[in-house]
Design an enzyme around this catalytic site. Structure first.
Site, PDB file in Angstrom:
ATOM      1  N   ASP A  62     -11.129  -8.941 -14.890  1.00  0.00           N
ATOM      2  CA  ASP A  62     -11.885  -8.502 -15.425  1.00  0.00           C
ATOM      3  C   ASP A  62     -12.919  -7.270 -14.390  1.00  0.00           C
ATOM      4  OD1 ASP A  62     -14.709  -7.667 -17.018  1.00  0.00           O
ATOM      5  OD2 ASP A  62     -15.400  -9.952 -17.158  1.00  0.00           O
ATOM      6  N   SER A 147     -15.425  11.763 -18.247  1.00  0.00           N
ATOM      7  CA  SER A 147     -15.008  11.965 -19.522  1.00  0.00           C
ATOM      8  C   SER A 147     -15.566  13.284 -19.674  1.00  0.00           C
ATOM      9  CB  SER A 147     -15.640  10.975 -20.195  1.00  0.00           C
ATOM     10  OG  SER A 147     -15.717  12.145 -21.715  1.00  0.00           O
ATOM     11  N   TYR A 161     -22.847   6.055 -23.433  1.00  0.00           N
ATOM     12  CA  TYR A 161     -21.211   6.074 -22.435  1.00  0.00           C
ATOM     13  C   TYR A 161     -21.353   7.064 -21.986  1.00  0.00           C
ATOM     14  CZ  TYR A 161     -16.421   7.184 -22.976  1.00  0.00           C
ATOM     15  OH  TYR A 161     -14.967   7.710 -22.189  1.00  0.00           O
ATOM     16  N   LYS A 165     -20.422   7.481 -17.828  1.00  0.00           N
ATOM     17  CA  LYS A 165     -19.526   8.519 -17.576  1.00  0.00           C
ATOM     18  C   LYS A 165     -19.684   9.999 -16.418  1.00  0.00           C
ATOM     19  CE  LYS A 165     -16.328   6.495 -19.064  1.00  0.00           C
ATOM     20  NZ  LYS A 165     -15.266   6.605 -17.971  1.00  0.00           N
TER      21      LYS A 165
END
Length: 247
Positions: A62, A147, A161, A165
């Site tokens: 993890d 991204s 999100y 990024k």
């Protein structure tokens, strides 16, 4: 790519999608790949797809758990020696609202896991890999998968999100500055793909709305970055499909 043949690469988020494709392609290039994921059993199946002289080895890990990462890199060190390539690919995406201003509020677990896996996992992976490279005198390469939404903010339901990024991009820049300050010859690249056809949770509903890349397209970019001469570092590479910007 010849200089990496027989060397060790670590890939996070290796059980599916982009991560799995990276593992197979690096092994095809003769690299020993250690794939990290919580579903390690899926990584074990990737060797059947390898056509080159390298191998893919799995390790359940993890990336958001500091102890898990420390134990994993100690195991890599004891088993294979130094790390030459580190690809921080693990990431999660949950669609929804951050607050109750809307009607689709994310759980706190979803918010925290996005931050922990996308940001903490990248930082921990880079720290451990850099320590291994420095300890063995390896001029290695760290590649952080960010991204395009780390460059601009799309629709509201992308919520946390894009923040993560942007953070990955900022961390990559910080790492470049740190290595430059100490004249450390470890390369660092921030790779920013657009929408990719994967099974990443939450992405499926928008795959039909915009042109998307294939995992193989991201792999091609990684192979290009790794194939550059030791004197060359690609600090930032952004890849999108034609007219594929998410709005």
């Amino acid at each position: 790519m010849d200089r990496w043949c027989g060397k060790t690469a670590v890939v996070t988020g290796a059980s599916a999608g982009i991560g799995a494709a990276i593992c197979v392609s690096l092994a095809d290039a003769g690299i020993r790949v250690v794939g990290l994921a919580r579903r390690a059993e899926l990584i074990d199946t990737l060797n059947s797809k390898v056509r080159g002289s390298g191998t893919v080895v799995s390790r359940k890990c993890d990336v958001s758990n500091a102890r898990d990462m420390s134990d994993t890199f100690k195991w890599i060190e004891d088993t294979f020696g130094g790390v030459h390539i580190m690809i921080n690919n693990a990431g999660v995406f949950h669609s929804g609202d951050v607050t109750d201003a809307g009607n689709d509020i994310l759980s706190e677990d979803a918010v925290l896991s996005t931050v922990d896996i996308n940001v903490k996992g990248t930082i921990l992976g880079s720290r451990h890999a850099a320590h291994s490279m420095k300890s063995h005198g390896i001029d290695g390469h760290i590649i952080n998968i960010s991204s395009t939404v780390g460059h601009y903010i799309p629709r509201a339901t992308f919520n946390v999100y894009p923040c993560t990024k942007y953070a990955v991009r900022a961390f990559t820049s910080s790492l470049l500055n740190e290595f430059a300050s100490y004249k450390c010859r470890i390369k660092v690249t921030n790779l920013s793909p657009g929408l990719v056809m994967t099974d990443l949770e939450g992405v499926a509903p928008i795959l039909g709305e915009y042109p998307s890349l294939e995992p193989a397209d991201i792999v091609d970019a990684i192979l290009y970055v790794l194939s550059t001469p030791p004197r060359v570092n690609i600090e930032e590479l952004t890849i999108t499909s034609v007219t594929g910007r998410i709005v």
